[in-house]
Design a protein around this motif. Structure first.
Motif, PDB file in Angstrom:
ATOM      1  N   ASN A  50       0.958  -1.206  -0.021  1.00  0.00           N
ATOM      2  CA  ASN A  50       0.102  -0.219  -0.021  1.00  0.00           C
ATOM      3  C   ASN A  50       0.878   1.439   0.178  1.00  0.00           C
ATOM      4  O   ASN A  50       0.540   2.102  -0.614  1.00  0.00           O
TER       5      ASN A  50
ATOM      6  N   TYR B  33       0.519   3.819  -3.060  1.00  0.00           N
ATOM      7  CA  TYR B  33      -0.180   5.002  -2.918  1.00  0.00           C
ATOM      8  C   TYR B  33       0.823   6.363  -2.713  1.00  0.00           C
ATOM      9  O   TYR B  33       0.291   7.568  -3.177  1.00  0.00           O
TER      10      TYR B  33
ATOM     11  N   ASP C  91       4.504   6.538   5.497  1.00  0.00           N
ATOM     12  CA  ASP C  91       4.794   6.750   4.007  1.00  0.00           C
ATOM     13  C   ASP C  91       4.345   8.272   3.967  1.00  0.00           C
ATOM     14  O   ASP C  91       3.883   8.827   4.924  1.00  0.00           O
TER      15      ASP C  91
ATOM     16  N   ARG D  66     -12.623   1.167  -0.086  1.00  0.00           N
ATOM     17  CA  ARG D  66     -11.703   1.871  -0.542  1.00  0.00           C
ATOM     18  C   ARG D  66     -11.992   3.372  -0.618  1.00  0.00           C
ATOM     19  O   ARG D  66     -13.201   3.684  -0.665  1.00  0.00           O
TER      20      ARG D  66
ATOM     21  N   THR E 129      -8.125  -3.875  -4.272  1.00  0.00           N
ATOM     22  CA  THR E 129      -9.284  -4.939  -3.800  1.00  0.00           C
ATOM     23  C   THR E 129      -9.943  -4.307  -2.632  1.00  0.00           C
ATOM     24  O   THR E 129     -11.132  -4.565  -2.361  1.00  0.00           O
ATOM     25  N   GLY E 130      -9.376  -3.543  -1.756  1.00  0.00           N
ATOM     26  CA  GLY E 130      -9.987  -3.242  -0.614  1.00  0.00           C
ATOM     27  C   GLY E 130     -10.220  -4.411   0.350  1.00  0.00           C
ATOM     28  O   GLY E 130     -10.914  -4.376   1.404  1.00  0.00           O
TER      29      GLY E 130
ATOM     30  N   LEU F 255      -6.158  -4.380   4.170  1.00  0.00           N
ATOM     31  CA  LEU F 255      -6.222  -3.789   5.304  1.00  0.00           C
ATOM     32  C   LEU F 255      -7.158  -4.516   6.274  1.00  0.00           C
ATOM     33  O   LEU F 255      -6.801  -4.907   7.670  1.00  0.00           O
TER      34      LEU F 255
HETATM   35  P1  ADP Z   1      -6.578  -1.774  -1.533  1.00  0.00           P
HETATM   36  O1  ADP Z   1      -5.299  -1.043  -1.538  1.00  0.00           O
HETATM   37  O2  ADP Z   1      -6.578  -3.016  -2.324  1.00  0.00           O
HETATM   38  O3  ADP Z   1      -7.726  -0.834  -2.009  1.00  0.00           O
HETATM   39  P2  ADP Z   1      -6.653  -1.882   1.517  1.00  0.00           P
HETATM   40  O4  ADP Z   1      -7.576  -2.624   2.268  1.00  0.00           O
HETATM   41  O5  ADP Z   1      -5.285  -2.412   1.426  1.00  0.00           O
HETATM   42  O6  ADP Z   1      -7.193  -2.163  -0.189  1.00  0.00           O
HETATM   43  O7  ADP Z   1      -6.716  -0.405   1.556  1.00  0.00           O
HETATM   44  C1  ADP Z   1      -8.250   0.259   1.638  1.00  0.00           C
HETATM   45  C2  ADP Z   1      -8.004   1.465   1.158  1.00  0.00           C
HETATM   46  O8  ADP Z   1      -7.210   2.308   2.102  1.00  0.00           O
HETATM   47  C3  ADP Z   1      -7.291   1.648  -0.167  1.00  0.00           C
HETATM   48  O9  ADP Z   1      -8.188   1.842  -1.243  1.00  0.00           O
HETATM   49  C4  ADP Z   1      -6.830   3.311  -0.083  1.00  0.00           C
HETATM   50  O10 ADP Z   1      -7.844   4.166  -0.511  1.00  0.00           O
HETATM   51  C5  ADP Z   1      -6.564   3.607   1.536  1.00  0.00           C
HETATM   52  N1  ADP Z   1      -5.163   3.275   1.824  1.00  0.00           N
HETATM   53  C6  ADP Z   1      -4.451   2.207   2.523  1.00  0.00           C
HETATM   54  N2  ADP Z   1      -2.945   2.496   2.482  1.00  0.00           N
HETATM   55  C7  ADP Z   1      -2.909   3.586   2.397  1.00  0.00           C
HETATM   56  C8  ADP Z   1      -1.832   4.541   2.049  1.00  0.00           C
HETATM   57  N3  ADP Z   1      -0.556   3.795   2.465  1.00  0.00           N
HETATM   58  N4  ADP Z   1      -1.855   5.767   1.693  1.00  0.00           N
HETATM   59  C9  ADP Z   1      -3.123   6.259   1.368  1.00  0.00           C
HETATM   60  N5  ADP Z   1      -4.166   5.394   1.212  1.00  0.00           N
HETATM   61  C10 ADP Z   1      -4.288   4.254   1.693  1.00  0.00           C
END
Ligand code: ADP
Length: 264
Positions: free
Chosen positions: A158, A162, A186, A205, A216-217, A220
């Motif tokens: 991530n 991002y 980050d 997301r 994929t959301g 996390l």
């Molecule tokens: P994915 O990355 O596959 O969409 P995650 O569950 O890992 O799914 O993350 C959910 C959402 O949280 C992401 O779609 C993004 O919008 C936000 N996100 C996660 N990590 C970060 C990050 N390091 N910086 C900015 N936004 C983030």
């Protein structure tokens, strides 16, 4: 009469209950449809790229110089890896949901777990400098190394995905008297305050409009499932001076060796 009034009241309550049941059913149906459409999209996008690249490669064309061929092979590898990761995430998620994913803990060195995750982020990580700062007094921890590697992989993936290329990504860990604290940070766009809890929900997301990055959301949600299965907690905060994202993990301290019977 009183009986009539009671009958009307019962009817009204039943009606209200029926409406509520119907509302829940519609909401469930809506969620199911949204989930299926999101799943199909996430599975189809990489498949379409793979099929396209394979078809171009398959049509023998002398003009397709080595470089072009290499690009197509790279696309197939990247997209297949994405599919694989997605399916692995789905499998983990089903196991977590059914309680079948039980951590198999052993004594592990946090440095090893984080380094393996960094190695797995490969190409993405090369566009960032990933710094690992684990306090030298960090004891061996009682963790499931495979699951924890998945957590760090999802978080680093991530951060690299991002945050803009060239910006640093950091893993920092210390031991406090109460717990082990680990941060993955980050200097990317950050997560809006109203979304900081929701991003740990399945398939959630942040809506970034046209500039949406592929994902994929699930990442996390899986991290939270794994960390909670270890008796820990995980949440998101802004980074230093409000910039970027900082994911904070708290894990219980490892059991004191002196308390373990028979341990010399
Ligand atoms: P994915 O990355 O596959 O969409 P995650 O569950 O890992 O799914 O993350 C959910 C959402 O949280 C992401 O779609 C993004 O919008 C936000 N996100 C996660 N990590 C970060 C990050 N390091 N910086 C900015 N936004 C983030």
């Amino acid at each position: 009469t009183l009986a009539d009034q009671a009958a009307v009241a019962v009817e009204r309550t039943t009606l209200v209950a029926d409406i509520e049941t119907a509302r829940v059913a519609t909401e469930r149906e809506r969620l199911r449809a949204a989930l299926l459409s999101s799943l199909s999209h996430d599975l189809r996008t990489p498949l379409v790229s793979i099929m396209g690249a394979a078809t171009t490669l398959g049509t023998y064309d002398e003009k397709l110089e080595a470089e072009g061929r290499q690009d197509l092979i790279q696309t197939i590898q990247d997209e297949a890896e994405r599919l694989n990761r997605f399916v692995q995430n789905l499998l983990d998620m089903t196991k977590l949901g059914s309680g079948a994913l039980k951590p198999r803990v052993d004594w592990v060195d946090l440095n090893d777990v984080v380094s393996s995750a960094v190695k797995r982020t490969e190409r993405l990580a090369r566009r960032h400098g990933i710094r690992i700062e684990i306090a030298p007094d960090m004891p061996l921890l009682c963790l499931d190394a495979v699951l924890m590697e998945q957590v760090f992989f999802n978080l680093l993936d991530n951060a690299c995905k991002y945050a803009p290329p060239g910006t640093p990504v950091k893993v920092w860990a210390i031991k406090t008297p109460k717990h082990v604290a680990i941060e993955v940070s980050d200097l990317g766009p950050g997560i809006p305050p109203e979304d900081r809890e929701k991003v740990f929900d399945m398939f959630y997301r942040v809506n970034l409009g046209d500039s949406q990055t592929a994902g994929t959301g699930l990442g996390l949600a899986i991290c939270r499932g794994i960390i909670e299965a270890h008796g820990g907690s995980i949440h998101a905060e802004p980074g230093l001076h409000g910039a970027g994202t900082c994911i904070i993990i708290h894990l219980p301290l490892p059991p004191d060796l002196a308390d373990i019977k028979g341990y010399e």
